[in-house]
Design an enzyme around this catalytic site. Structure first.
Site, PDB file in Angstrom:
ATOM      1  N   GLY A  37      14.362 -31.141  -0.988  1.00 39.35           N
ATOM      2  CA  GLY A  37      13.774 -29.628  -0.728  1.00 39.35           C
ATOM      3  C   GLY A  37      14.940 -28.480  -0.937  1.00 39.35           C
ATOM      4  N   TYR A 187       8.802 -26.863  17.075  1.00 45.87           N
ATOM      5  CA  TYR A 187       9.598 -26.374  15.915  1.00 45.87           C
ATOM      6  C   TYR A 187       9.943 -25.028  16.237  1.00 45.87           C
ATOM      7  CZ  TYR A 187      10.398 -24.948  10.991  1.00 45.87           C
ATOM      8  OH  TYR A 187      10.840 -24.636   9.544  1.00 45.87           O
TER       9      TYR A 187
END
Ligand code: NAP
Length: 305
Positions: A37, A187
């Site tokens: 990524g 998160y």
């Protein structure tokens, strides 16, 4: 139109992004999460600009072909240092290896990260998002601070997220032992903790020649979330990913923050790609900076006592 500060990110995403073509020949850039990524795209861009690279990653087999490709294409040196960010001992070993091996680090980019829809714990009982996204990055950065100071001028960049807006830090229950866990809460908490500790690091680094900033890398197509269940992955593949951009916008922004001369001396800021933005109130709350910093130090075993 004037947006409330909290919603400013809806506005800043439309602004024209800044760019650089700065040469990085002879630089050393240490990048965690470099095998996939945003981290992977970033090491490619930095290598193209001439920087030598240290890839910090958990998977040697995945890293080797990347090293070979970068070295053969760009005439630079790429080293691989193994670290599992679910394991503080592994992070400590990686930081020690890096400190001992390299005389100078110009750039440290922390791109390692996960989004976990399930509550999972590492072997020390620490919730996985908090562990990987915040505590291990915090530990890694703390252990490299002296080296970054010796290397000044040098820059530290955390790949953070607009997702920090989903949650503050629950000091008494960061591990979700007494409340319901959701992926967004876990998160968000981890990214908020990272922003709060970045502010303390910024204060500590004042006048040292080391800058530290955080960046939301855009909503881009990567492998994030691939650790989640089949439903999440199908939804991601067939729905979410339609709205995501190419990862090159992230690496171009990180290259700008890491190398652009205009960024010299700028520290303690949050950028949406290359545009400075005000984080959520809970991520700049002055009363939370020291408590979260001290809790993080305690949890990674860096207490002074
Ligand atoms: N993608 C987005 O739209 C987006 C938006 C906002 C913020 N971010 C942030 O961007 C950063 C990079 O994420 P990405 O989107 O590029 O995801 P990605 O493609 O999944 O890359 C994540 C990287 O972290 C590594 N990693 C995960 N767990 C690890 C562990 N326990 N130990 C060592 N390395 C580990 C992965 O290693 P492997 O290759 O071995 O899996 C990979 O190199 C994260 O901090 C994320 O929160 C992403």
């Amino acid at each position: 139109m004037k947006w409330p500060e909290e919603l400013n990110f809806l506005n800043t995403r439309k602004e024209k992004q800044k760019e650089t073509t700065q040469d990085m020949t002879g630089f050393l850039s240490v990048v965690s999460g470099a095998t996939s990524g945003i981290g992977l795209s970033t090491v490619k861009v930095l290598a193209k600009a001439g920087s030598n690279i240290v890839m910090v990653c958990r998977n040697q087999e995945k890293a080797l072909p990347i090293k070979q490709e970068l070295e053969s294409k760009f005439n630079i040196k790429v080293d691989i240092v193994i670290a599992d960010f679910m394991d503080f001992e592994s992070v400590r070993r990686a930081a020690a290896t890096i400190s001992q091996t390299y005389a100078r680090i110009n750039v440290l980019i922390n791109s390692v990260g996960i989004h976990s829809t399930r509550k999972r714990y590492n072997k020390d009982g620490i919730e996985s998002s908090f562990c990987v996204n915040h505590l291990s990055v915090f530990l890694f950065t703390e252990l490299l601070l002296d080296k970054m100071k010796q290397s000044a001028p040098s820059r530290i960049i955390h790949v953070n997220s607009e997702g920090h807006r989903f949650s503050g830090v629950k000091l008494k229950d960061v591990n979700f032992k007494r409340r319901i866990y959701t992926g967004l809460k876990g998160y968000g908490q981890s990214k908020t903790a990272q922003l709060l500790t970045m502010l303390e690091h910024d204060r500590m680094l004042k006048d040292s020649g080391v800058t530290i900033n955080a960046c939301h890398p855009g909503a881009v197509k990567t492998n994030i979330g691939s650790n989640n269940g089949i439903l999440y992955r199908l939804f991601f593949k067939y729905v979410t990913s339609l709205f995501l951009k190419d990862v090159s916008i992230s690496s171009s922004a990180l290259y700008y923050l890491a190398a652009a001369p205009e960024m010299e001396g700028i520290s303690g800021k949050f950028f949406n790609l290359t545009i400075e933005e005000t984080p959520a109130k809970h991520a700049i709350n002055k009363d939370m900076i020291l408590p979260v910093y001290q809790l993080s130090k305690h949890m990674v075993g860096l207490d002074d006592a």
